[in-house]
Design an enzyme around this catalytic site. Structure first.
Site, PDB file in Angstrom:
ATOM      1  N   THR A  91       0.834  -1.199   0.000  1.00 61.99           N
ATOM      2  CA  THR A  91       0.000   0.000   0.000  1.00 61.99           C
ATOM      3  C   THR A  91       0.874   1.257   0.000  1.00 61.99           C
ATOM      4  O   THR A  91       2.005   1.255   0.479  1.00 61.99           O
ATOM      5  CB  THR A  91      -0.936   0.016   1.222  1.00 61.99           C
ATOM      6  N   GLY A  92       0.333   2.330  -0.566  1.00 60.29           N
ATOM      7  CA  GLY A  92       1.069   3.592  -0.613  1.00 60.29           C
ATOM      8  C   GLY A  92       2.404   3.451  -1.304  1.00 60.29           C
ATOM      9  O   GLY A  92       3.439   3.823  -0.750  1.00 60.29           O
ATOM     10  N   SER A  93       2.377   2.930  -2.540  1.00 56.40           N
ATOM     11  CA  SER A  93       3.639   2.501  -3.153  1.00 56.40           C
ATOM     12  C   SER A  93       3.960   3.158  -4.492  1.00 56.40           C
ATOM     13  O   SER A  93       4.705   2.596  -5.297  1.00 56.40           O
ATOM     14  CB  SER A  93       3.624   0.982  -3.319  1.00 56.40           C
ATOM     15  N   ILE A 139       9.355   4.843   0.118  1.00 55.13           N
ATOM     16  CA  ILE A 139       9.662   3.516   0.642  1.00 55.13           C
ATOM     17  C   ILE A 139       8.785   2.451  -0.015  1.00 55.13           C
ATOM     18  O   ILE A 139       9.262   1.371  -0.374  1.00 55.13           O
ATOM     19  CB  ILE A 139       9.490   3.488   2.172  1.00 55.13           C
ATOM     20  N   TYR A 175       1.494  11.478  14.807  1.00 52.99           N
ATOM     21  CA  TYR A 175       2.195  10.499  13.967  1.00 52.99           C
ATOM     22  C   TYR A 175       2.824   9.413  14.833  1.00 52.99           C
ATOM     23  O   TYR A 175       2.705   8.214  14.548  1.00 52.99           O
ATOM     24  CB  TYR A 175       3.263  11.206  13.138  1.00 52.99           C
TER      25      TYR A 175
END
Length: 264
Positions: free
Chosen positions: A13-15, A19, A154
């Site tokens: 995910t979020g790729s 990173i 965060y």
């Protein structure tokens, strides 16, 4: 070293950059079929083009999903009902002064940074357990241990991932499904580069000077005294996703450059 990842399927995910992108590239190099994720088809298409250039024989596809929207998470799960490897990487961060960060911001960050991993793991873990093989990886942060006073929210979300990964690993005891958390330190990504470029303009210094200043002022305990590259973080994630890491589970694995000032 053969990480024995051929014929495995992974969702990262979020790729589309940072990173997550580096993890996707690393898995593709090991022969894994990879599904990348972003919030727009345009960014996904751009990322896939770069990945296919880097790994011409790589098998990569993309799925659009905004993890702040439950209906889009449900649509992703319908489109991709089964994976061997789940990398919960998606997350948001930024300036979060405690006194002025409202409830909506707290809930939104918790929804994306924590509940994304909860929802996906809740779906995929039983399937992995039935097959008796799987890897669930949560991208936490050294901020889970060294809570930054300027990004308390965060830090709280990243600490939650440590509890989630440890508890889920115990829930899956006795199986060949492992669950681990990865704790990067300051990492050179698109988001951090943007922040450093702001400092460059404000102070009239170079990008290298700005990054070194950040380390000295914000992360003075760093042993490597620099930002890590996304690839350095991805290397640990790819190993953790592999067959070779079968005895590693319920762990908080640090790739923080020594920022966390502890031998344990």
């Amino acid at each position: 070293m053969d990480l024995q990842l051929n014929n495995k399927t992974a969702l990262v995910t979020g790729s589309t950059d940072g990173i997550g992108f580096a993890i996707a590239e690393g898995l593709l190099k090991e022969g894994t079929k990879v599904y990348i994720n972003g919030r727009s088809q345009t960014k996904i298409d751009e990322a896939i083009k770069k990945l296919k250039t880097a790994v011409p024989k790589g098998d990569v596809e993309g799925i659009v999903a905004d993890f702040s929207k439950i209906e889009e998470v449900d649509a992703l799960l319908e489109q991709l009902p089964e994976v061997d490897i789940l990398v919960n990487n998606v997350g948001i961060f930024g300036d979060q002064p405690f006194e002025t960060t409202d409830d909506e911001t707290w809930f939104n960050s918790f929804n994306v940074n924590v509940m994304s991993g909860v929802r996906l793991s809740r779906h995929y873990a039983p399937i992995m357990k039935k097959k008796n093989w799987g890897r669930i990886i949560f991208l936490s942060s050294e901020s889970a241990v060294n809570i930054p006073d300027d990004m308390i929210l965060y830090g709280v979300t990243k600490t939650a991932y440590l509890s989630l990964s440890r508890g889920l690993a115990k829930h899956l005891r006795g199986t060949n499904v492992t669950v681990n958390a990865i704790l990067p330190g300051p990492t050179w990504s698109a988001g951090n580069k943007k922040g450093m470029e702001k400092v460059v303009k404000e102070k009239g210094i170079t990008l290298e000077e700005a990054s070194l200043q950040f380390i000295k002022e914000k992360r003075p305990s760093s042993i490597i005294q620099r930002f890590a590259s996304a690839e350095e973080v991805a290397n640990l994630v790819v190993y953790t996703a592999s067959e070779l890491s079968s005895a590693t589970t319920g762990a908080a694995l640090r790739v923080d450059g020594g920022v966390i000032d502890s031998a344990f």
